[in-house]
Design a protein around this motif. Sequence first.
Motif, PDB file in Angstrom:
ATOM      1  N   VAL A 166       8.285  -2.086  -0.493  1.00 29.20           N
ATOM      2  CA  VAL A 166       8.848  -1.745  -1.802  1.00 29.20           C
ATOM      3  C   VAL A 166       7.775  -1.817  -2.887  1.00 29.20           C
ATOM      4  CG1 VAL A 166      10.626  -2.341  -3.497  1.00 29.20           C
ATOM      5  CG2 VAL A 166      11.109  -2.569  -1.056  1.00 29.20           C
ATOM      6  N   VAL A 167       6.963  -2.871  -2.851  1.00 27.97           N
ATOM      7  CA  VAL A 167       5.886  -2.995  -3.829  1.00 27.97           C
ATOM      8  C   VAL A 167       4.881  -1.867  -3.652  1.00 27.97           C
ATOM      9  CG1 VAL A 167       3.997  -4.454  -4.642  1.00 27.97           C
ATOM     10  CG2 VAL A 167       6.194  -5.484  -4.057  1.00 27.97           C
ATOM     11  N   GLU A 168       4.574  -1.524  -2.418  1.00 26.36           N
ATOM     12  CA  GLU A 168       3.655  -0.415  -2.167  1.00 26.36           C
ATOM     13  C   GLU A 168       4.192   0.895  -2.730  1.00 26.36           C
ATOM     14  OE1 GLU A 168       1.598  -2.070   1.988  1.00 26.36           O
ATOM     15  OE2 GLU A 168       3.225  -0.596   2.055  1.00 26.36           O
ATOM     16  N   GLU A 169       5.491   1.099  -2.641  1.00 26.17           N
ATOM     17  CA  GLU A 169       6.106   2.308  -3.204  1.00 26.17           C
ATOM     18  C   GLU A 169       5.935   2.365  -4.713  1.00 26.17           C
ATOM     19  OE1 GLU A 169      10.515   4.380  -3.744  1.00 26.17           O
ATOM     20  OE2 GLU A 169      10.292   2.614  -2.461  1.00 26.17           O
ATOM     21  N   ALA A 170       6.170   1.221  -5.380  1.00 23.37           N
ATOM     22  CA  ALA A 170       6.006   1.175  -6.834  1.00 23.37           C
ATOM     23  C   ALA A 170       4.569   1.503  -7.215  1.00 23.37           C
ATOM     24  CB  ALA A 170       6.408  -0.199  -7.365  1.00 23.37           C
ATOM     25  N   VAL A 171       3.625   0.915  -6.510  1.00 15.34           N
ATOM     26  CA  VAL A 171       2.214   1.144  -6.817  1.00 15.34           C
ATOM     27  C   VAL A 171       1.838   2.602  -6.576  1.00 15.34           C
ATOM     28  CG1 VAL A 171      -0.138   0.549  -6.134  1.00 15.34           C
ATOM     29  CG2 VAL A 171       1.574  -1.258  -6.393  1.00 15.34           C
ATOM     30  N   ALA A 172       2.354   3.193  -5.512  1.00 14.09           N
ATOM     31  CA  ALA A 172       2.053   4.596  -5.214  1.00 14.09           C
ATOM     32  C   ALA A 172       2.555   5.527  -6.304  1.00 14.09           C
ATOM     33  CB  ALA A 172       2.666   4.984  -3.868  1.00 14.09           C
ATOM     34  N   ALA A 173       3.608   5.104  -7.021  1.00 11.03           N
ATOM     35  CA  ALA A 173       4.149   5.898  -8.122  1.00 11.03           C
ATOM     36  C   ALA A 173       3.444   5.608  -9.442  1.00 11.03           C
ATOM     37  CB  ALA A 173       5.649   5.642  -8.263  1.00 11.03           C
ATOM     38  N   GLY A 174       2.408   4.765  -9.409  1.00 14.14           N
ATOM     39  CA  GLY A 174       1.644   4.464 -10.609  1.00 14.14           C
ATOM     40  C   GLY A 174       2.118   3.257 -11.383  1.00 14.14           C
ATOM     41  N   LEU A 175       3.002   2.450 -10.780  1.00  8.28           N
ATOM     42  CA  LEU A 175       3.558   1.278 -11.462  1.00  8.28           C
ATOM     43  C   LEU A 175       2.910   0.025 -10.884  1.00  8.28           C
ATOM     44  CD1 LEU A 175       7.326   2.340 -11.392  1.00  8.28           C
ATOM     45  CD2 LEU A 175       5.509   3.094 -12.921  1.00  8.28           C
ATOM     46  N   SER A 176       1.874  -0.443 -11.531  1.00 11.10           N
ATOM     47  CA  SER A 176       1.092  -1.557 -10.994  1.00 11.10           C
ATOM     48  C   SER A 176       1.469  -2.907 -11.590  1.00 11.10           C
ATOM     49  CB  SER A 176      -0.402  -1.308 -11.229  1.00 11.10           C
ATOM     50  OG  SER A 176      -0.669  -1.155 -12.615  1.00 11.10           O
ATOM     51  N   ASP A 177       2.406  -2.924 -12.541  1.00 14.16           N
ATOM     52  CA  ASP A 177       2.900  -4.160 -13.152  1.00 14.16           C
ATOM     53  C   ASP A 177       4.294  -4.409 -12.585  1.00 14.16           C
ATOM     54  OD1 ASP A 177       4.297  -5.950 -14.951  1.00 14.16           O
ATOM     55  OD2 ASP A 177       2.711  -5.620 -16.410  1.00 14.16           O
ATOM     56  N   VAL A 178       4.419  -5.400 -11.708  1.00  8.07           N
ATOM     57  CA  VAL A 178       5.659  -5.615 -10.958  1.00  8.07           C
ATOM     58  C   VAL A 178       6.250  -6.980 -11.292  1.00  8.07           C
ATOM     59  CG1 VAL A 178       6.683  -5.806  -8.656  1.00  8.07           C
ATOM     60  CG2 VAL A 178       4.843  -4.136  -9.081  1.00  8.07           C
TER      61      VAL A 178
END
Length: 300
Positions: free
Chosen positions: A45-57
């Motif tokens: 799930v975190v990898e998906e967010a990062v792949a979409a350009g969202l690096s602040d989780v």
Amino acid sequence: MTQSHPRISKAVIPAAGLGTRFLPATKATPKEMLPVVDKPAIQYVVEEAVAAGLSDVLMITGRNKRPLEDHFDRNYELESALTRKGDAERLQKVQESSDLATMHYVRQGDPRGLGHAVLCAAPHVGDQPFAVLLGDDLIDPRDPLLARMVEVQEREGGSVVALMEVEPEQIHLYGCAAVDATTDGDVVRVTGLVEKPDPADAPSNLAIIGRYVLDPAVFDILRRTEPGRGGEIQLTDALQLLAEDEKIGGPVHGVVFKGRRYDTGDRSDYLRTIVRLACEREDLGPDFRTWLRSYVTEEM
């Protein structure tokens, strides 16, 4: 002329659930840490967010969820041991999770539903749009759903929900959307939402799945939202108000997803997910598929 909206950079992952469907495995281990092949579900799930350009989780956690924080932190003792052994491959895998994103954590405290969990993110998110990713839904990285939702939100403003067609008799398990078509084939305008309707009362067979891109106006609505179905504060109820009156926080759109989604919140689907992903792995797939064919043939 297309209006420009603020760039989204923050993702919120609610992870405070008890995981009762997986007891006793989740008695002392967070359900989000259950392995899918050789990575915990939450890392996908975190990898998906990062792949979409969202690096602040921001992860919304609860009691007994400390392993989530440990997983995305450095483990110097383990890294040192792998370095001494010259095991560069496993060292790289260990370091991947700690280098993925800038991670933040807040405890939900009183588990009062998804809407309440999202509200816990308000101090961190502030007045910017943000994404919400539910950990039970894994989206195949070959089908960039979240990136598409971010694109739609940045163009249209407001909020965007992920929708997926389900069999009518299954709609009572989901939030359900009433929609109008748009000129984009995979994008609809959401006119209403209802949480887990009776199939006879459902406005469509479009179910909300665990991805949202939300306008920060949702926070004020959630603060005023009374507990709904199941005695919990429902995010769907807040989104219904946004859909009714776009003056509050812009319109609500839906992206109709036709790609690969894996439900790790259900035991049977969790097992199917592991089998599918293992079969597709270059390092595991050939031998595993051979064994699986043999096993199925013998059992049949």
